[in-house]
Motif scaffolding. Structure first.
Motif, PDB file in Angstrom:
ATOM      1  N   LEU A   1       0.821  -1.215   0.000  1.00 24.56           N
ATOM      2  CA  LEU A   1       0.000   0.000   0.000  1.00 24.56           C
ATOM      3  C   LEU A   1       0.850   1.258   0.000  1.00 24.56           C
ATOM      4  CD1 LEU A   1      -2.644  -1.028   2.690  1.00 24.56           C
ATOM      5  CD2 LEU A   1      -2.781  -1.305   0.203  1.00 24.56           C
ATOM      6  N   THR A   2       0.345   2.273  -0.672  1.00 19.93           N
ATOM      7  CA  THR A   2       0.886   3.624  -0.562  1.00 19.93           C
ATOM      8  C   THR A   2      -0.286   4.544  -0.238  1.00 19.93           C
ATOM      9  OG1 THR A   2       0.655   4.028  -2.942  1.00 19.93           O
ATOM     10  CG2 THR A   2       2.801   3.226  -2.154  1.00 19.93           C
ATOM     11  N   TYR A   3       0.034   5.683   0.333  1.00 13.21           N
ATOM     12  CA  TYR A   3      -0.993   6.605   0.801  1.00 13.21           C
ATOM     13  C   TYR A   3      -0.744   7.982   0.207  1.00 13.21           C
ATOM     14  CZ  TYR A   3      -1.402   2.837   4.185  1.00 13.21           C
ATOM     15  OH  TYR A   3      -1.546   1.602   4.763  1.00 13.21           O
ATOM     16  N   GLU A   4      -1.824   8.697  -0.042  1.00 11.79           N
ATOM     17  CA  GLU A   4      -1.727  10.028  -0.645  1.00 11.79           C
ATOM     18  C   GLU A   4      -2.789  10.929  -0.022  1.00 11.79           C
ATOM     19  OE1 GLU A   4      -2.432  12.042  -5.050  1.00 11.79           O
ATOM     20  OE2 GLU A   4      -2.991   9.948  -4.705  1.00 11.79           O
ATOM     21  N   VAL A   5      -2.374  12.088   0.445  1.00 14.19           N
ATOM     22  CA  VAL A   5      -3.333  13.082   0.926  1.00 14.19           C
ATOM     23  C   VAL A   5      -4.081  13.619  -0.287  1.00 14.19           C
ATOM     24  CG1 VAL A   5      -3.604  15.320   2.063  1.00 14.19           C
ATOM     25  CG2 VAL A   5      -1.905  13.679   2.911  1.00 14.19           C
ATOM     26  N   VAL A   6      -5.404  13.672  -0.189  1.00  6.81           N
ATOM     27  CA  VAL A   6      -6.227  14.140  -1.301  1.00  6.81           C
ATOM     28  C   VAL A   6      -7.206  15.200  -0.808  1.00  6.81           C
ATOM     29  CG1 VAL A   6      -6.046  11.974  -2.590  1.00  6.81           C
ATOM     30  CG2 VAL A   6      -7.948  12.308  -0.997  1.00  6.81           C
ATOM     31  N   SER A   7      -7.719  15.972  -1.746  1.00  4.59           N
ATOM     32  CA  SER A   7      -8.743  16.966  -1.453  1.00  4.59           C
ATOM     33  C   SER A   7     -10.121  16.325  -1.616  1.00  4.59           C
ATOM     34  CB  SER A   7      -8.640  18.159  -2.403  1.00  4.59           C
ATOM     35  OG  SER A   7      -7.410  18.802  -2.226  1.00  4.59           O
ATOM     36  N   VAL A   8     -11.020  16.728  -0.764  1.00  7.10           N
ATOM     37  CA  VAL A   8     -12.400  16.234  -0.837  1.00  7.10           C
ATOM     38  C   VAL A   8     -13.203  17.205  -1.695  1.00  7.10           C
ATOM     39  CG1 VAL A   8     -14.457  15.650   0.508  1.00  7.10           C
ATOM     40  CG2 VAL A   8     -12.186  15.251   1.477  1.00  7.10           C
ATOM     41  N   PRO A   9     -13.863  16.712  -2.733  1.00 10.29           N
ATOM     42  CA  PRO A   9     -14.706  17.605  -3.539  1.00 10.29           C
ATOM     43  C   PRO A   9     -15.779  18.264  -2.671  1.00 10.29           C
ATOM     44  CG  PRO A   9     -14.437  15.473  -4.624  1.00 10.29           C
ATOM     45  CD  PRO A   9     -13.870  15.332  -3.237  1.00 10.29           C
ATOM     46  N   ASP A  10     -16.133  19.489  -3.006  1.00 12.44           N
ATOM     47  CA  ASP A  10     -17.116  20.231  -2.212  1.00 12.44           C
ATOM     48  C   ASP A  10     -18.415  19.474  -2.018  1.00 12.44           C
ATOM     49  OD1 ASP A  10     -15.338  22.346  -1.909  1.00 12.44           O
ATOM     50  OD2 ASP A  10     -16.201  23.505  -3.560  1.00 12.44           O
ATOM     51  N   ALA A  11     -18.934  18.842  -3.059  1.00 15.14           N
ATOM     52  CA  ALA A  11     -20.206  18.120  -2.944  1.00 15.14           C
ATOM     53  C   ALA A  11     -20.084  16.939  -1.974  1.00 15.14           C
ATOM     54  CB  ALA A  11     -20.670  17.629  -4.311  1.00 15.14           C
ATOM     55  N   VAL A  12     -18.941  16.269  -1.979  1.00 19.54           N
ATOM     56  CA  VAL A  12     -18.721  15.158  -1.055  1.00 19.54           C
ATOM     57  C   VAL A  12     -18.592  15.690   0.366  1.00 19.54           C
ATOM     58  CG1 VAL A  12     -17.153  13.273  -0.422  1.00 19.54           C
ATOM     59  CG2 VAL A  12     -17.683  13.707  -2.834  1.00 19.54           C
ATOM     60  N   ALA A  13     -17.839  16.761   0.561  1.00 15.86           N
ATOM     61  CA  ALA A  13     -17.687  17.366   1.885  1.00 15.86           C
ATOM     62  C   ALA A  13     -19.041  17.805   2.433  1.00 15.86           C
ATOM     63  CB  ALA A  13     -16.722  18.541   1.833  1.00 15.86           C
ATOM     64  N   ASP A  14     -19.870  18.393   1.585  1.00 18.41           N
ATOM     65  CA  ASP A  14     -21.215  18.802   2.017  1.00 18.41           C
ATOM     66  C   ASP A  14     -22.030  17.590   2.452  1.00 18.41           C
ATOM     67  OD1 ASP A  14     -20.570  21.423   1.426  1.00 18.41           O
ATOM     68  OD2 ASP A  14     -21.672  21.455  -0.475  1.00 18.41           O
TER      69      ASP A  14
END
Length: 98
Positions: free
Chosen positions: A24-37
């Protein structure tokens, strides 16, 4: 919100990422606004202060929700990515967040 992608580097991990931790490798990602909502709405509806959400992201970039673990593990993600999850939990317990 702290989001990290878990990338499977073996066939076994592609079927179940828990079957081959070394691949496994891991990556910090951004959450799309619609998903965050949607996450915030879910948290509010169920009156949760914390939730470990599991998603898959399709090749076209759509986020598919699987589940929310209201007591899910997070330390391995924090260790692998450097995300300050423990610090956020400490602030929550100290009353610094609502």
């Amino acid at each position: 919100m702290f989001a990290a992608a878990i990338h499977a580097g073996s066939e076994a991990a592609s079927v179940d990422w828990r079957s081959d931790y070394d691949a496994l490798t891991y990556e910090v990602v951004s959450v799309p606004d619609a998903v965050a909502d949607g996450v915030r709405l879910f948290m509010s509806h169920y009156q949760l202060n914390y939730g470990a959400f599991d998603f898959a992201v399709t090749p076209t970039g759509d986020w598919v929700f699987f589940e929310c673990n209201p007591a899910g593990q997070w330390q391995f993600i924090a260790q692998a990515t450097g995300l300050p999850i423990a610090e956020a939990h400490a602030r929550l317990l100290q009353g610094a967040m609502s």
